[in-house]
Design a protein around this motif. Structure first.
Motif, PDB file in Angstrom:
ATOM      1  N   GLU A 240       7.900  11.389   3.274  1.00  0.00           N
ATOM      2  CA  GLU A 240       9.306  11.370   3.686  1.00  0.00           C
ATOM      3  C   GLU A 240       9.811   9.976   4.034  1.00  0.00           C
ATOM      4  O   GLU A 240      11.004   9.765   4.231  1.00  0.00           O
ATOM      5  N   CYS A 241       8.948   8.979   4.073  1.00  0.00           N
ATOM      6  CA  CYS A 241       9.354   7.607   4.373  1.00  0.00           C
ATOM      7  C   CYS A 241      10.099   7.029   3.169  1.00  0.00           C
ATOM      8  O   CYS A 241       9.643   7.171   2.027  1.00  0.00           O
ATOM      9  N   PRO A 242      11.228   6.355   3.400  1.00  0.00           N
ATOM     10  CA  PRO A 242      11.980   5.795   2.272  1.00  0.00           C
ATOM     11  C   PRO A 242      11.210   4.706   1.521  1.00  0.00           C
ATOM     12  O   PRO A 242      11.558   4.393   0.375  1.00  0.00           O
TER      13      PRO A 242
ATOM     14  N   LEU B 258       0.808  -1.216   0.000  1.00  0.00           N
ATOM     15  CA  LEU B 258       0.000   0.000   0.000  1.00  0.00           C
ATOM     16  C   LEU B 258       0.845   1.271   0.000  1.00  0.00           C
ATOM     17  O   LEU B 258       0.320   2.363  -0.231  1.00  0.00           O
ATOM     18  N   CYS B 259       2.150   1.155   0.275  1.00  0.00           N
ATOM     19  CA  CYS B 259       3.013   2.330   0.473  1.00  0.00           C
ATOM     20  C   CYS B 259       2.915   3.338  -0.669  1.00  0.00           C
ATOM     21  O   CYS B 259       2.547   4.492  -0.460  1.00  0.00           O
ATOM     22  N   LYS B 260       3.254   2.925  -1.859  1.00  0.00           N
ATOM     23  CA  LYS B 260       3.355   3.870  -2.983  1.00  0.00           C
ATOM     24  C   LYS B 260       2.005   4.409  -3.416  1.00  0.00           C
ATOM     25  O   LYS B 260       1.883   5.552  -3.824  1.00  0.00           O
TER      26      LYS B 260
ATOM     27  N   HIS C  67      -0.933   4.585  -1.571  1.00  0.00           N
ATOM     28  CA  HIS C  67      -1.895   5.152  -0.629  1.00  0.00           C
ATOM     29  C   HIS C  67      -1.309   5.939   0.537  1.00  0.00           C
ATOM     30  O   HIS C  67      -2.024   6.730   1.144  1.00  0.00           O
ATOM     31  N   CYS C  68      -0.044   5.737   0.896  1.00  0.00           N
ATOM     32  CA  CYS C  68       0.470   6.361   2.117  1.00  0.00           C
ATOM     33  C   CYS C  68       0.765   7.841   1.899  1.00  0.00           C
ATOM     34  O   CYS C  68       1.302   8.240   0.859  1.00  0.00           O
ATOM     35  N   VAL C  69       0.441   8.643   2.904  1.00  0.00           N
ATOM     36  CA  VAL C  69       0.676  10.089   2.829  1.00  0.00           C
ATOM     37  C   VAL C  69       2.005  10.490   3.440  1.00  0.00           C
ATOM     38  O   VAL C  69       2.359  11.666   3.428  1.00  0.00           O
TER      39      VAL C  69
END
Ligand code: SF4
Length: 83
Positions: free
Chosen positions: A76-78, A67-69, A71-73
């Motif tokens: 700054e997370c790698p 879900l990272c790319k 949906h996540c807001v």
């Protein structure tokens, strides 16, 4: 959500829920009974110790998933890839 419903509305004994996947046009339904809540909580309580530790230590490690790319807001997370 059914477990939260049972906690917030003690008179409710049964929750009929569904997940609708609009792209594939699928509806997956299930029924959750208050009498089975012990078994239902078991799934979530297994992760509770980790969440409690994160809260106590104020340490929130990244937990990458598919879900990272999309949906996540947290740009700054790698693991995000959009930042
Ligand atoms: S991109 Fe978001 S969901 Fe993924 S690991 Fe980083 S903070 Fe967690």
């Amino acid at each position: 959500m059914a477990l939260a419903t049972f906690k917030h509305f003690p008179n409710i004994k049964e929750v009929r829920g569904g997940l609708m996947f609009v792209v594939s046009n699928e509806l997956i339904t299930d029924t959750y009974l208050l009498t089975n809540q012990g078994e239902l909580w078991g799934k979530w309580l297994a992760d509770y110790t980790n969440m409690e530790s994160a809260f106590t230590n104020d340490t929130w490690n990244a937990n990458p998933s598919g879900l990272c790319k999309a949906h996540c807001v947290v740009l700054e997370c790698p693991h995000n890839g959009r930042g």
